[in-house]
Scaffold this active site. Structure first.
Site, PDB file in Angstrom:
ATOM      1  N   HIS A 123       0.867  -1.180   0.000  1.00  0.00           N
ATOM      2  CA  HIS A 123       0.000   0.000   0.000  1.00  0.00           C
ATOM      3  C   HIS A 123       0.903   1.230   0.000  1.00  0.00           C
ATOM      4  O   HIS A 123       2.027   1.175   0.512  1.00  0.00           O
ATOM      5  CB  HIS A 123      -0.839  -0.062   1.290  1.00  0.00           C
ATOM      6  CG  HIS A 123      -1.862   1.027   1.437  1.00  0.00           C
ATOM      7  ND1 HIS A 123      -1.547   2.288   1.884  1.00  0.00           N
ATOM      8  CD2 HIS A 123      -3.194   1.032   1.213  1.00  0.00           C
ATOM      9  CE1 HIS A 123      -2.646   3.018   1.944  1.00  0.00           C
ATOM     10  NE2 HIS A 123      -3.663   2.283   1.532  1.00  0.00           N
ATOM     11  N   ASP A 201       3.643  -3.903   8.087  1.00  0.00           N
ATOM     12  CA  ASP A 201       2.401  -3.153   7.953  1.00  0.00           C
ATOM     13  C   ASP A 201       1.259  -4.119   8.277  1.00  0.00           C
ATOM     14  O   ASP A 201       0.908  -4.978   7.462  1.00  0.00           O
ATOM     15  CB  ASP A 201       2.308  -2.622   6.520  1.00  0.00           C
ATOM     16  CG  ASP A 201       0.979  -1.959   6.241  1.00  0.00           C
ATOM     17  OD1 ASP A 201       0.105  -1.951   7.132  1.00  0.00           O
ATOM     18  OD2 ASP A 201       0.805  -1.452   5.110  1.00  0.00           O
ATOM     19  N   GLN A 204      -3.983  -4.434   7.233  1.00  0.00           N
ATOM     20  CA  GLN A 204      -5.033  -5.346   6.751  1.00  0.00           C
ATOM     21  C   GLN A 204      -5.101  -6.618   7.578  1.00  0.00           C
ATOM     22  O   GLN A 204      -6.164  -7.221   7.707  1.00  0.00           O
ATOM     23  CB  GLN A 204      -4.790  -5.717   5.277  1.00  0.00           C
ATOM     24  CG  GLN A 204      -5.103  -4.610   4.285  1.00  0.00           C
ATOM     25  CD  GLN A 204      -6.570  -4.179   4.302  1.00  0.00           C
ATOM     26  OE1 GLN A 204      -7.466  -4.912   4.729  1.00  0.00           O
ATOM     27  NE2 GLN A 204      -6.815  -2.968   3.843  1.00  0.00           N
ATOM     28  N   LYS A 227     -10.101  -0.025  10.971  1.00  0.00           N
ATOM     29  CA  LYS A 227     -10.363  -1.296  10.261  1.00  0.00           C
ATOM     30  C   LYS A 227     -10.734  -2.402  11.254  1.00  0.00           C
ATOM     31  O   LYS A 227     -11.078  -3.509  10.859  1.00  0.00           O
ATOM     32  CB  LYS A 227      -9.131  -1.719   9.460  1.00  0.00           C
ATOM     33  CG  LYS A 227      -8.785  -0.752   8.310  1.00  0.00           C
ATOM     34  CD  LYS A 227      -7.727  -1.337   7.426  1.00  0.00           C
ATOM     35  CE  LYS A 227      -6.920  -0.315   6.658  1.00  0.00           C
ATOM     36  NZ  LYS A 227      -7.639   0.395   5.617  1.00  0.00           N
ATOM     37  N   CYS A 365      -5.121   2.722  -3.381  1.00  0.00           N
ATOM     38  CA  CYS A 365      -3.867   3.265  -2.817  1.00  0.00           C
ATOM     39  C   CYS A 365      -2.730   2.258  -2.972  1.00  0.00           C
ATOM     40  O   CYS A 365      -1.888   2.116  -2.065  1.00  0.00           O
ATOM     41  CB  CYS A 365      -4.025   3.675  -1.356  1.00  0.00           C
ATOM     42  SG  CYS A 365      -5.304   4.886  -1.080  1.00  0.00           S
TER      43      CYS A 365
HETATM   44  N1  C6P Z   1      -6.059   0.641   3.046  1.00  0.00           N
HETATM   45  C1  C6P Z   1      -7.933   0.257   1.606  1.00  0.00           C
HETATM   46  O1  C6P Z   1      -9.041   0.535   1.147  1.00  0.00           O
HETATM   47  P1  C6P Z   1      -4.666   4.051   7.080  1.00  0.00           P
HETATM   48  O2  C6P Z   1      -5.271   4.792   5.925  1.00  0.00           O
HETATM   49  O3  C6P Z   1      -3.429   4.737   7.588  1.00  0.00           O
HETATM   50  O4  C6P Z   1      -5.631   3.686   8.130  1.00  0.00           O
HETATM   51  O5  C6P Z   1      -4.169   2.651   6.503  1.00  0.00           O
HETATM   52  C2  C6P Z   1      -3.214   2.647   5.495  1.00  0.00           C
HETATM   53  C3  C6P Z   1      -3.009   1.267   4.989  1.00  0.00           C
HETATM   54  C4  C6P Z   1      -1.762   0.681   5.168  1.00  0.00           C
HETATM   55  N2  C6P Z   1      -1.520  -0.555   4.743  1.00  0.00           N
HETATM   56  C5  C6P Z   1      -2.442  -1.300   4.122  1.00  0.00           C
HETATM   57  C6  C6P Z   1      -2.097  -2.692   3.699  1.00  0.00           C
HETATM   58  C7  C6P Z   1      -3.720  -0.766   3.917  1.00  0.00           C
HETATM   59  O6  C6P Z   1      -4.629  -1.501   3.292  1.00  0.00           O
HETATM   60  C8  C6P Z   1      -4.007   0.550   4.348  1.00  0.00           C
HETATM   61  C9  C6P Z   1      -5.354   1.163   4.123  1.00  0.00           C
HETATM   62  C10 C6P Z   1      -7.428   1.036   2.788  1.00  0.00           C
HETATM   63  O7  C6P Z   1      -7.255  -0.644   1.134  1.00  0.00           O
HETATM   64  C11 C6P Z   1      -7.640   2.505   2.651  1.00  0.00           C
HETATM   65  S1  C6P Z   1      -6.659   3.238   1.386  1.00  0.00           S
END
Ligand code: C6P
Length: 414
Positions: A123, A201, A204, A227, A365
């Site tokens: 991501h 990370d 997910q 999430k 993203c």
């Molecule tokens: N992915 C998706 O629709 P944040 O935005 O900081 O809470 O999470 C960022 C992020 C980091 N790593 C991974 C693997 C992610 O999937 C995400 C967030 C969402 O896939 C929103 S873009």
């Protein structure tokens, strides 16, 4: 234990509403999960009866708020099996957690000619901070490639791990596009053997599978509360000795012990990294969300999704115009991204919306992994505790409708 999905749905007020006159089928939890009443109540309770700033006031209300705020931190530590609550940093989200590491650790430890290793399925949150750090420092950014079946090609990793040169490996525990579950412990062991740190990370993965920072072999791991059925706060976990050695990321109140006109001394962990008034009710709300998910059982959630995903992929395969991206059902988490011949993912999402079905459409993203599969965008259905086979059936019926709608449009003379 199988999940009682109708009972779980009844705990989420949002499922009482309809979308476009249809039952709400929410298949976008990978973007953000819905909130159960207990989480909403926990936050309302803080604001209604226990609210004050934390770590500052010497009155009962402030002490109560501080206890609740710090109590949530202890829950986050237990959730990922961290033994030291001082290693749990409250941040806005996973993005901020990774940026904190890339700035605070990265600025000090990455030098010209060093190598940073990431993967092709990251991501942007676990890509752009490293890409920009590499650019600032004149370091190399190297990618572990993704194979045609959506897994990581680890054959190249030994060459990328050059002792003394490769300083950090940053890898997602679960891909938000392909659902791939990289063998992160194996990657961590190889990285450590070459003297590199490992940033995971967990954005997910955290909602869907048990994460144990002691056995995963991470040095840092970030995840987002929204999430996990919680509000908009996140957690960065890091090994104490690393966090101790790092400079603060943000400066201001609460992160200092003394400030003189010309210099300051930093507070102990975790406060060194929590400058300013934190999102108090949100942290307590995430504590309630963790309690809620723990009561359901993270392993039970994982088992539930291990039934839904093969079912969803088998049903999607019934539609010849659809191509699913990524690995086999047994090799992935609860997301299914797909493309449809001749129909843009945005159009798929619009037709599904008319049926009350929420999916994400676009690059999610994660542009490099879409480039890897030579598609600009995809549609993505993601599943969680409130989804069942009935939701998959609704999705498949609406996708069939999309296929015939666009087939008719293409055959209509203009
Ligand atoms: N992915 C998706 O629709 P944040 O935005 O900081 O809470 O999470 C960022 C992020 C980091 N790593 C991974 C693997 C992610 O999937 C995400 C967030 C969402 O896939 C929103 S873009």
């Amino acid at each position: 234990m199988p999940l009682d999905v109708p009972a779980i749905r009844s705990q989420f007020p949002i499922f009482q509403r309809e979308i476009n006159g249809k039952r709400l089928v929410y298949l976008d939890s990978a973007a953000s999960a819905q909130k159960p009443q207990v989480v909403i109540d926990a936050m309302v309770e803080v604001w209604s009866h226990s609210y004050a700033n934390v770590h500052r006031g010497l009155y009962s209300l402030a002490e109560e708020a501080t206890l609740a705020y710090e109590g949530a931190r202890a829950k986050f530590a237990r959730f990922i099996n961290a033994t030291d609550v001082g290693e749990i940093i409250h941040v806005r989200n996973a993005t901020e957690g990774i940026n904190l590491v890339a700035y605070s650790w990265g600025e000090e430890h990455i030098h010209e000619g060093d190598r940073i290793v990431i993967t092709e399925l990251e991501h942007h949150a676990n890509l752009v901070p490293w890409q920009q750090l590499a650019k600032r420092k004149g370091a190399e950014l190297a990618y572990i490639p993704v194979t045609d079946d959506g897994s990581l090609d680890l054959t190249v990793l030994p060459d990328l791990l050059e002792e003394g040169r490769t300083k950090v490996v940053a890898c997602s525990v679960m891909s938000n596009v392909l659902g791939t579950l990289p063998p992160v412990s194996e990657i961590a062991a190889m990285a450590h053997a070459a003297g590199a740190l490992v940033v995971m990370d967990g954005a997910q993965a955290a909602p869907h599978m048990p994460l144990d920072v002691q056995t995963l072999g991470a040095d840092f791991m970030a995840f987002s509360g929204h999430k996990l059925c919680g509000p908009g706060v996140g957690v960065l976990w890091g090994r104490r000795e690393l966090l101790e050695s790092m400079p603060p990321f943000l400066y201001g109140g609460d992160m200092i012990v003394t400030v003189k006109r010309d210099d300051s001394k930093w507070n102990v962990l975790p406060h060194k990294f929590e400058a300013g008034t934190p999102p108090i009710a949100e942290v307590v709300g995430l504590g309630a969300a963790i309690d809620y998910l723990t009561a359901i059982g993270i392993s039970n959630i994982q088992q539930h999704e291990r039934r839904i995903i093969p079912y969803a992929m088998a049903r999607l395969r019934e539609i010849p115009e659809i191509r699913v991206l990524g690995p086999a059902p047994s090799e992935r988490g609860a997301v299914v991204s797909f493309i449809m011949d001749g129909v843009h993912p945005h159009d798929i999402a619009s037709v599904l919306d008319e049926e009350g079905i929420c999916v994400r459409a676009g690059h999610h993203c994660a542009q490099p992994i879409h480039d890897r599969f030579c598609v600009p965008a995809s549609a993505r259905a993601s599943f969680y505790i409130y989804n069942d086979e009935e939701d998959v059936d609704a999705l498949v019926a609406a996708l069939r409708k999309t296929v015939s709608l666009f087939a008719r449009r293409q055959s209509t003379p203009r």
